[in-house]
Motif scaffolding. Structure first.
Motif, PDB file in Angstrom:
ATOM      1  N   ILE A  55      -1.626  -4.962   0.589  1.00  0.00           N
ATOM      2  CA  ILE A  55      -2.538  -5.833  -0.145  1.00  0.00           C
ATOM      3  C   ILE A  55      -1.683  -6.744  -1.013  1.00  0.00           C
ATOM      4  CG2 ILE A  55      -4.335  -5.882  -1.931  1.00  0.00           C
ATOM      5  CD1 ILE A  55      -5.424  -3.299  -0.726  1.00  0.00           C
ATOM      6  N   ILE A  56      -0.556  -6.197  -1.455  1.00  0.00           N
ATOM      7  CA  ILE A  56       0.465  -6.998  -2.142  1.00  0.00           C
ATOM      8  C   ILE A  56       1.755  -6.899  -1.324  1.00  0.00           C
ATOM      9  CG2 ILE A  56       1.922  -7.128  -4.209  1.00  0.00           C
ATOM     10  CD1 ILE A  56      -0.470  -6.152  -5.843  1.00  0.00           C
ATOM     11  N   GLU A  57       2.382  -8.040  -1.068  1.00  0.00           N
ATOM     12  CA  GLU A  57       3.651  -8.050  -0.327  1.00  0.00           C
ATOM     13  C   GLU A  57       4.821  -8.003  -1.301  1.00  0.00           C
ATOM     14  OE1 GLU A  57       4.029  -7.859   2.863  1.00  0.00           O
ATOM     15  OE2 GLU A  57       2.138  -8.546   3.743  1.00  0.00           O
ATOM     16  N   PRO A  58       5.772  -7.105  -1.078  1.00  0.00           N
ATOM     17  CA  PRO A  58       6.945  -7.064  -1.953  1.00  0.00           C
ATOM     18  C   PRO A  58       7.734  -8.371  -1.870  1.00  0.00           C
ATOM     19  CG  PRO A  58       6.887  -5.153  -0.488  1.00  0.00           C
ATOM     20  CD  PRO A  58       5.809  -6.088  -0.028  1.00  0.00           C
ATOM     21  N   THR A  59       8.435  -8.703  -2.943  1.00  0.00           N
ATOM     22  CA  THR A  59       9.322  -9.862  -2.876  1.00  0.00           C
ATOM     23  C   THR A  59      10.709  -9.445  -2.389  1.00  0.00           C
ATOM     24  OG1 THR A  59       9.280  -9.603  -5.299  1.00  0.00           O
ATOM     25  CG2 THR A  59       8.373 -11.614  -4.417  1.00  0.00           C
ATOM     26  N   ALA A  60      11.023  -8.156  -2.448  1.00  0.00           N
ATOM     27  CA  ALA A  60      12.290  -7.674  -1.906  1.00  0.00           C
ATOM     28  C   ALA A  60      12.143  -6.212  -1.510  1.00  0.00           C
ATOM     29  CB  ALA A  60      13.400  -7.817  -2.942  1.00  0.00           C
ATOM     30  N   GLY A  61      12.994  -5.778  -0.604  1.00  0.00           N
ATOM     31  CA  GLY A  61      13.020  -4.374  -0.235  1.00  0.00           C
ATOM     32  C   GLY A  61      12.149  -4.040   0.957  1.00  0.00           C
ATOM     33  N   THR A  62      12.162  -2.752   1.331  1.00  0.00           N
ATOM     34  CA  THR A  62      11.474  -2.289   2.531  1.00  0.00           C
ATOM     35  C   THR A  62      10.656  -1.051   2.221  1.00  0.00           C
ATOM     36  OG1 THR A  62      13.317  -3.073   3.873  1.00  0.00           O
ATOM     37  CG2 THR A  62      11.839  -1.502   4.917  1.00  0.00           C
ATOM     38  N   ILE A  63       9.446  -1.023   2.760  1.00  0.00           N
ATOM     39  CA  ILE A  63       8.629   0.189   2.674  1.00  0.00           C
ATOM     40  C   ILE A  63       8.375   0.666   4.095  1.00  0.00           C
ATOM     41  CG2 ILE A  63       6.417   1.179   1.932  1.00  0.00           C
ATOM     42  CD1 ILE A  63       6.264  -1.099  -0.148  1.00  0.00           C
ATOM     43  N   SER A  64       8.578   1.950   4.333  1.00  0.00           N
ATOM     44  CA  SER A  64       8.213   2.469   5.657  1.00  0.00           C
ATOM     45  C   SER A  64       7.282   3.654   5.517  1.00  0.00           C
ATOM     46  CB  SER A  64       9.453   2.841   6.469  1.00  0.00           C
ATOM     47  OG  SER A  64      10.503   3.258   5.646  1.00  0.00           O
ATOM     48  N   ILE A  65       6.403   3.809   6.507  1.00  0.00           N
ATOM     49  CA  ILE A  65       5.587   5.018   6.566  1.00  0.00           C
ATOM     50  C   ILE A  65       5.879   5.704   7.898  1.00  0.00           C
ATOM     51  CG2 ILE A  65       3.790   4.117   5.015  1.00  0.00           C
ATOM     52  CD1 ILE A  65       1.957   3.887   7.413  1.00  0.00           C
ATOM     53  N   PHE A  66       6.096   6.988   7.818  1.00  0.00           N
ATOM     54  CA  PHE A  66       6.476   7.806   8.974  1.00  0.00           C
ATOM     55  C   PHE A  66       7.564   7.128   9.810  1.00  0.00           C
ATOM     56  CE2 PHE A  66       2.073   9.099   7.949  1.00  0.00           C
ATOM     57  CZ  PHE A  66       2.389  10.370   7.495  1.00  0.00           C
ATOM     58  N   GLY A  67       8.550   6.621   9.097  1.00  0.00           N
ATOM     59  CA  GLY A  67       9.730   6.091   9.767  1.00  0.00           C
ATOM     60  C   GLY A  67       9.605   4.659  10.261  1.00  0.00           C
ATOM     61  N   LYS A  68       8.440   4.037  10.086  1.00  0.00           N
ATOM     62  CA  LYS A  68       8.275   2.654  10.568  1.00  0.00           C
ATOM     63  C   LYS A  68       8.141   1.679   9.409  1.00  0.00           C
ATOM     64  CE  LYS A  68       5.911   3.298  14.965  1.00  0.00           C
ATOM     65  NZ  LYS A  68       4.574   3.597  15.429  1.00  0.00           N
ATOM     66  N   ASP A  69       8.920   0.619   9.464  1.00  0.00           N
ATOM     67  CA  ASP A  69       8.783  -0.475   8.488  1.00  0.00           C
ATOM     68  C   ASP A  69       7.346  -0.997   8.553  1.00  0.00           C
ATOM     69  OD1 ASP A  69       8.789  -2.914   7.137  1.00  0.00           O
ATOM     70  OD2 ASP A  69      10.848  -3.394   7.750  1.00  0.00           O
ATOM     71  N   ILE A  70       6.666  -1.039   7.433  1.00  0.00           N
ATOM     72  CA  ILE A  70       5.244  -1.425   7.477  1.00  0.00           C
ATOM     73  C   ILE A  70       5.053  -2.871   7.945  1.00  0.00           C
ATOM     74  CG2 ILE A  70       4.406   0.271   5.794  1.00  0.00           C
ATOM     75  CD1 ILE A  70       4.405  -1.904   3.668  1.00  0.00           C
ATOM     76  N   ARG A  71       6.102  -3.680   7.866  1.00  0.00           N
ATOM     77  CA  ARG A  71       5.966  -5.053   8.362  1.00  0.00           C
ATOM     78  C   ARG A  71       5.937  -5.109   9.882  1.00  0.00           C
ATOM     79  NH1 ARG A  71      10.656  -7.037   4.384  1.00  0.00           N
ATOM     80  NH2 ARG A  71      11.399  -5.088   5.274  1.00  0.00           N
ATOM     81  N   SER A  72       6.343  -4.000  10.525  1.00  0.00           N
ATOM     82  CA  SER A  72       6.345  -3.996  11.991  1.00  0.00           C
ATOM     83  C   SER A  72       4.974  -3.599  12.546  1.00  0.00           C
ATOM     84  CB  SER A  72       7.413  -3.026  12.512  1.00  0.00           C
ATOM     85  OG  SER A  72       7.013  -1.683  12.254  1.00  0.00           O
ATOM     86  N   LEU A  73       4.056  -3.181  11.673  1.00  0.00           N
ATOM     87  CA  LEU A  73       2.721  -2.770  12.123  1.00  0.00           C
ATOM     88  C   LEU A  73       1.711  -3.875  11.805  1.00  0.00           C
ATOM     89  CD1 LEU A  73       2.833   0.765  10.458  1.00  0.00           C
ATOM     90  CD2 LEU A  73       3.108   0.307  12.903  1.00  0.00           C
ATOM     91  N   PRO A  74       0.742  -4.091  12.710  1.00  0.00           N
ATOM     92  CA  PRO A  74      -0.319  -5.046  12.366  1.00  0.00           C
ATOM     93  C   PRO A  74      -1.035  -4.572  11.100  1.00  0.00           C
ATOM     94  CG  PRO A  74      -0.469  -4.353  14.673  1.00  0.00           C
ATOM     95  CD  PRO A  74       0.568  -3.490  14.031  1.00  0.00           C
ATOM     96  N   VAL A  75      -1.346  -5.505  10.216  1.00  0.00           N
ATOM     97  CA  VAL A  75      -1.909  -5.140   8.912  1.00  0.00           C
ATOM     98  C   VAL A  75      -3.188  -4.314   9.060  1.00  0.00           C
ATOM     99  CG1 VAL A  75      -2.946  -6.042   6.795  1.00  0.00           C
ATOM    100  CG2 VAL A  75      -0.886  -7.068   7.684  1.00  0.00           C
ATOM    101  N   THR A  76      -4.060  -4.719   9.978  1.00  0.00           N
ATOM    102  CA  THR A  76      -5.332  -3.994  10.131  1.00  0.00           C
ATOM    103  C   THR A  76      -5.076  -2.552  10.543  1.00  0.00           C
ATOM    104  OG1 THR A  76      -5.418  -4.969  12.318  1.00  0.00           O
ATOM    105  CG2 THR A  76      -6.867  -5.915  10.645  1.00  0.00           C
ATOM    106  N   GLU A  77      -4.155  -2.369  11.457  1.00  0.00           N
ATOM    107  CA  GLU A  77      -3.839  -1.016  11.920  1.00  0.00           C
ATOM    108  C   GLU A  77      -3.254  -0.188  10.778  1.00  0.00           C
ATOM    109  OE1 GLU A  77      -0.583   0.656  14.911  1.00  0.00           O
ATOM    110  OE2 GLU A  77      -1.751  -1.012  15.743  1.00  0.00           O
ATOM    111  N   LEU A  78      -2.356  -0.798  10.029  1.00  0.00           N
ATOM    112  CA  LEU A  78      -1.737  -0.130   8.887  1.00  0.00           C
ATOM    113  C   LEU A  78      -2.820   0.335   7.908  1.00  0.00           C
ATOM    114  CD1 LEU A  78       0.977   0.385   7.192  1.00  0.00           C
ATOM    115  CD2 LEU A  78       0.362  -1.730   6.013  1.00  0.00           C
ATOM    116  N   ARG A  79      -3.747  -0.556   7.565  1.00  0.00           N
ATOM    117  CA  ARG A  79      -4.761  -0.223   6.560  1.00  0.00           C
ATOM    118  C   ARG A  79      -5.713   0.841   7.051  1.00  0.00           C
ATOM    119  NH1 ARG A  79      -5.609  -6.225   4.303  1.00  0.00           N
ATOM    120  NH2 ARG A  79      -3.505  -6.408   3.462  1.00  0.00           N
ATOM    121  N   ARG A  80      -5.988   0.834   8.354  1.00  0.00           N
ATOM    122  CA  ARG A  80      -6.869   1.877   8.889  1.00  0.00           C
ATOM    123  C   ARG A  80      -6.195   3.246   8.843  1.00  0.00           C
ATOM    124  NH1 ARG A  80      -8.063  -1.077  14.098  1.00  0.00           N
ATOM    125  NH2 ARG A  80      -8.978  -2.929  13.142  1.00  0.00           N
TER     126      ARG A  80
END
Ligand SMILES: Nc1ncnc2c1ncn2[C@@H]1O[C@H](COP(=O)(O)OP(=O)(O)OP(=O)(O)O)[C@@H](O)[C@H]1O
Ligand SMILES: [Mg+2]
Length: 318
Positions: free
Chosen positions: A56-81
């Motif tokens: 909902i907010i995009e970081p200005t720096a750095g990386t967040i991953s969930i279960f080993g995947k960078d959240i930017r690599s997932l479609p936003v809708t899928e991520l939020r679901r």
């Protein structure tokens, strides 16, 4: 699946036109199945930290991953679901009935009616709402009941991760205790990973197996509640949780002075302490073992009372 549910690597967020970052170079590992509470004063960046996980907010720096995947690599809708989210102030859809609110994600996912209906029944039961509420609208429910619907809705798609932003903030003390107990049990049973924002010290300690203390966009300490209480990292943490005061007070009071009557015989899984032990040992056990109370026994090893976390809160004057 990776053992880490969420990883923050050097994550910062500076809003446009802001001089200072709201979240500053934060690195964090949230293990799968853990219940992590985030504590800090208003404006310290708690909501910002949470909202970056579901983008909902995009970081200005750095990386967040969930279960080993960078959240930017997932479609936003899928991520939020895949992430349940309970916002600050419940946020139920006022024009939708309780069952329609809970069905939000199943409907987006295109579940069959039968499957969705079963899920609604299951979740309403889980959060202790009578099935007769299904056709009601949010305004017909009390604040605490609405919170329960909010939790049910967040869990509808069976997400592995739940983000909760002061979900019990606006609730009276008694209802809040009940919601906390119920939700903690649900979390333990279902093994969800929970990131839970609060500015209530007691709530943070009671619910979290780990606790993050934030100040001005920076994590001051990330550890178990017990470790934070007994060994605060700095003056800010110490002051926020009033660790010194609490420990000193509790150390001076014997369990038998504060114990209350047991309504029913203690189960075999309930830890016991001698009547002459201090409330500090009772607190340590309560926080470490996550039990509803500690039984107090006399020299003959007969149980003569109990100590609960609620009592220790009162003891602390808060
Ligand atoms: N969309 C935005 N645009 C600009 N600044 C923002 C925005 N959202 C938050 N901030 C700023 O970022 C800082 C952190 O805000 P945040 O909402 O994360 O605080 P918080 O810890 O959740 O506070 P509270 O306990 O009051 O909910 C604040 O100074 C706030 O003004
Ligand atoms: Mg907030």
């Amino acid at each position: 699946m990776s053992k880490e549910a969420i990883i923050f690597e050097q994550v910062s967020k500076t809003f446009p036109k802001s001089a200072n970052p709201s979240v500053n170079e934060t690195s964090l590992i949230i293990p799968q199945g853990s219940f992590v509470t985030i504590l800090g004063a208003s404006g310290c960046g708690k909501t910002t930290l949470l909202k970056m996980v579901n983008r909902i907010i995009e970081p200005t720096a750095g990386t967040i991953s969930i279960f080993g995947k960078d959240i930017r690599s997932l479609p936003v809708t899928e991520l939020r679901r895949s992430i349940g989210y309970v916002i600050q102030q419940v946020g139920l859809f006022p024009h939708l009935s309780i069952e329609q609110n809970i069905a939000t994600v199943p409907n987006i996912l295109g579940w069959e009616r039968q499957k969705t209906a079963e899920r609604i029944d299951y979740l309403m039961d889980l959060v202790h709402l009578p099935a007769s509420y299904k056709k009601l609208y949010p305004r017909q429910l009390s604040g605490g009941q609405q919170q329960r619907v909010g939790i049910a809705r967040a869990m509808a798609g069976d997400p592995a991760i739940l983000l909760m932003d002061e979900p019990f903030g606006a609730i009276d003390a008694i209802t809040r205790t009940k919601l906390q107990d119920d939700f903690k049990q649900i979390q333990r049973e279902l093994g969800k990973t929970v990131l839970f924002v609060t500015h209530d010290v007691e709530e943070a300690m009671k619910l979290g197996d780990h606790m993050i203390v934030m100040n001005e966009g920076t994590i001051q300490q990330y550890d178990t509640p017990l470790a934070i209480m007994s060994n605060p990292n700095n003056a800010f943490v110490s002051q926020l949780i009033q660790a010194d005061d609490l420990f000193q007070q509790l150390h001076l009071i014997r369990a038998e002075e504060k114990m209350i009557a047991l309504e029913e015989p203690a189960g075999s899984d309930i830890p016991r302490i001698p009547a002459g032990d201090s409330l500090k040992s009772a607190l340590q056990i309560l926080l470490q073992q996550n039990v509803p109370y500690v039984a107090v026994e006399n020299k003959e090893h007969e149980i003569i009372g109990k100590i609960t976390l609620e009592q220790l809160k009162l003891q602390n004057g808060r």
